[in-house]
Design a protein around this motif. Structure first.
Motif, short mmCIF file in Angstrom:
data_model
loop_
_atom_site.label_atom_id
_atom_site.label_comp_id
_atom_site.label_asym_id
_atom_site.label_seq_id
_atom_site.Cartn_x
_atom_site.Cartn_y
_atom_site.Cartn_z
N PHE A 140 0.86 -1.18 0.16
CA PHE A 140 -0.02 -0.03 0.15
C PHE A 140 0.93 1.26 0.15
O PHE A 140 1.86 1.39 0.92
CB PHE A 140 -0.95 0.08 1.36
CG PHE A 140 -1.61 1.39 1.56
CD1 PHE A 140 -2.69 1.91 0.90
CD2 PHE A 140 -1.05 2.16 2.70
CE1 PHE A 140 -3.29 3.05 1.22
CE2 PHE A 140 -1.52 3.44 2.94
CZ PHE A 140 -2.67 3.73 2.22
N HIS A 141 0.66 2.22 -0.90
CA HIS A 141 1.51 3.56 -1.20
C HIS A 141 0.76 4.52 -0.63
O HIS A 141 -0.48 4.63 -1.21
CB HIS A 141 2.25 3.46 -2.44
CG HIS A 141 2.85 4.62 -2.75
ND1 HIS A 141 2.42 5.91 -2.85
CD2 HIS A 141 4.22 4.74 -2.69
CE1 HIS A 141 3.40 6.67 -3.00
NE2 HIS A 141 4.62 6.05 -3.10
N CYS A 142 1.18 5.36 0.23
CA CYS A 142 0.72 6.67 0.31
C CYS A 142 1.61 7.83 0.56
O CYS A 142 2.85 7.31 0.42
CB CYS A 142 -0.11 6.55 1.68
SG CYS A 142 1.00 6.27 3.07
N THR A 143 1.36 8.96 0.27
CA THR A 143 1.91 10.34 0.47
C THR A 143 1.72 10.96 1.75
O THR A 143 0.60 11.39 1.85
CB THR A 143 2.17 11.13 -0.78
OG1 THR A 143 2.00 10.30 -1.87
CG2 THR A 143 2.94 12.42 -0.62
N SER A 144 2.63 11.00 2.55
CA SER A 144 2.29 11.56 4.03
C SER A 144 2.05 13.00 4.04
O SER A 144 0.93 13.60 4.68
CB SER A 144 3.51 11.33 5.06
OG SER A 144 4.59 12.04 4.57
#
Length: 354
Positions: A140-144
């Protein structure tokens, strides 16, 4: 002449870090040799890179299950390296900003991308709280933190799926359970160092799942095997990172920075909310403590406001070229005096033109 630097990146660094970095260019450790001239295989540089990696682990409370790399190519290269190394079939992504969207586009070259949320149609003004991460995705990829619009994830999901996070614009700015993440990457030119270097923090066990052949420079395993110096790294940026991490420790660590950053952000957001001439368009629960975007309610006043802040030696306040308006990037190293000075200018502008 005092300069108030609100640039989004490359951005303000601690004054002592800049001074010591500058001296090292003339003579590193009083050796008579410039830091720019030392060999990346020398004992001097090996001490620098090992100490910098050790500082990253100490500040984030990570153990030797994690490898620390200092690569080149910025976060943009990581958009491709992550799926190249970790995606076998499918990965899940949050599309919460322009850079997050670019990460999605790169990942689509390597497999199926399941977009759990996209804020594109709402100009990326908020980040969802409720989304489901499928159990069978590779990661799972996210941008903080989204530098351009000024949104920030305030919490991260609890999941058995490996979490990959782009922390380019808010790394080391707040307390997190860093062990929650399997891979973190952050281009250094915002909170850590000069441009040209990217910190990559990897939980080594996730690399055991790689099934494809990967060119050497794009393979995290090869970099780890070569102790982070597969090729000549950005010696200056790594050294400056070491100095910045030492500065963080001297201040008392990330928890102290978090308190300061929350205080600085609250002061500025309160002024925007209470000032008759300005507005912030981000959902309040998602406002970034690093990048504060704001707009004049009357666009016709922009010329007057621009003259005012430029005259007062404020730099870097222009909004991103894709968004317009204004953006104050208030990273770890920007002093509260600069925040208070900007607020004073905004109050004075309100008196003149409200």
């Amino acid at each position: 002449m005092k300069i108030h630097n609100f640039n989004a990146g490359p951005s303000v660094l601690p004054k002592k870090v800049v001074e010591k970095s500058a001296k090292s260019i003339i003579s590193f450790n009083e050796s008579g040799i410039s830091l720019l001239e030392i060999s990346h295989r020398s004992l001097d540089f090996m001490e620098i890179i090992e100490k910098t990696a050790s500082l990253v682990k100490r500040i984030t409370n990570l153990n030797d299950d994690y490898a620390i790399l200092f690569l080149q190519g910025g976060a943009t290269l990581q958009f491709a390296m992550v799926p190249y190394n970790l995606m076998n079939k499918e990965a899940a992504y949050l599309d919460t900003g322009i850079w997050a969207h670019n990460a999605v586009k790169e990942a689509e070259n390597f497999g199926k991308v399941k977009i759990l949320f996209s804020g594109k149609d709402n100009n990326y003004t908020y980040i969802p709280e409720n989304y489901h991460i499928p159990d069978k995705v590779d990661y799972f990829h996210c941008t903080s933190n989204n530098t351009i619009v000024g949104t920030q994830m305030k919490s991260f999901p609890i999941t058995y799926v490996p979490i990959v996070c782009d922390m380019s614009s808010d790394i080391f700015s707040r307390k997190l359970n860093f062990r929650q993440f399997s891979l973190i990457y952050a281009s250094a030119q915002k909170n850590v160092s000069s441009s040209g270097m990217t910190i990559v923090i990897i939980k080594k066990e996730i690399l055991e799942k790689i099934k494809r052949n990967i060119p050497s420079y794009l393979d995290y395993r090869i970099h780890i095997k070569n102790n982070g110096i597969l090729n000549t790294p950005n010696v200056f940026s790594i050294y400056t990172s070491m100095l910045t991490l030492e500065w963080i420790e001297r201040k008392g660590g990330i928890s102290i920075l978090e308190e300061e950053n929350e205080h600085k952000a609250k002061l500025l957001y309160d002024e925007i909310d209470n000032n008759e001439l300005f507005e912030n368009r981000i959902h309040k629960n998602n406002r970034s403590n690093m990048n504060v975007s704001f707009f004049l309610k009357k666009k016709s006043l922009e010329k007057e406001f621009n003259k005012m802040w430029i005259k007062e030696n404020i730099v870097g306040l222009d909004g991103h070229r894709l968004l317009g308006g204004y953006r104050a990037s208030i990273y770890n190293a920007i002093p509260i005096e600069s925040i208070l000075f900007l607020i004073e200018i905004m109050k004075e502008f309100e008196k003149r033109f409200a």
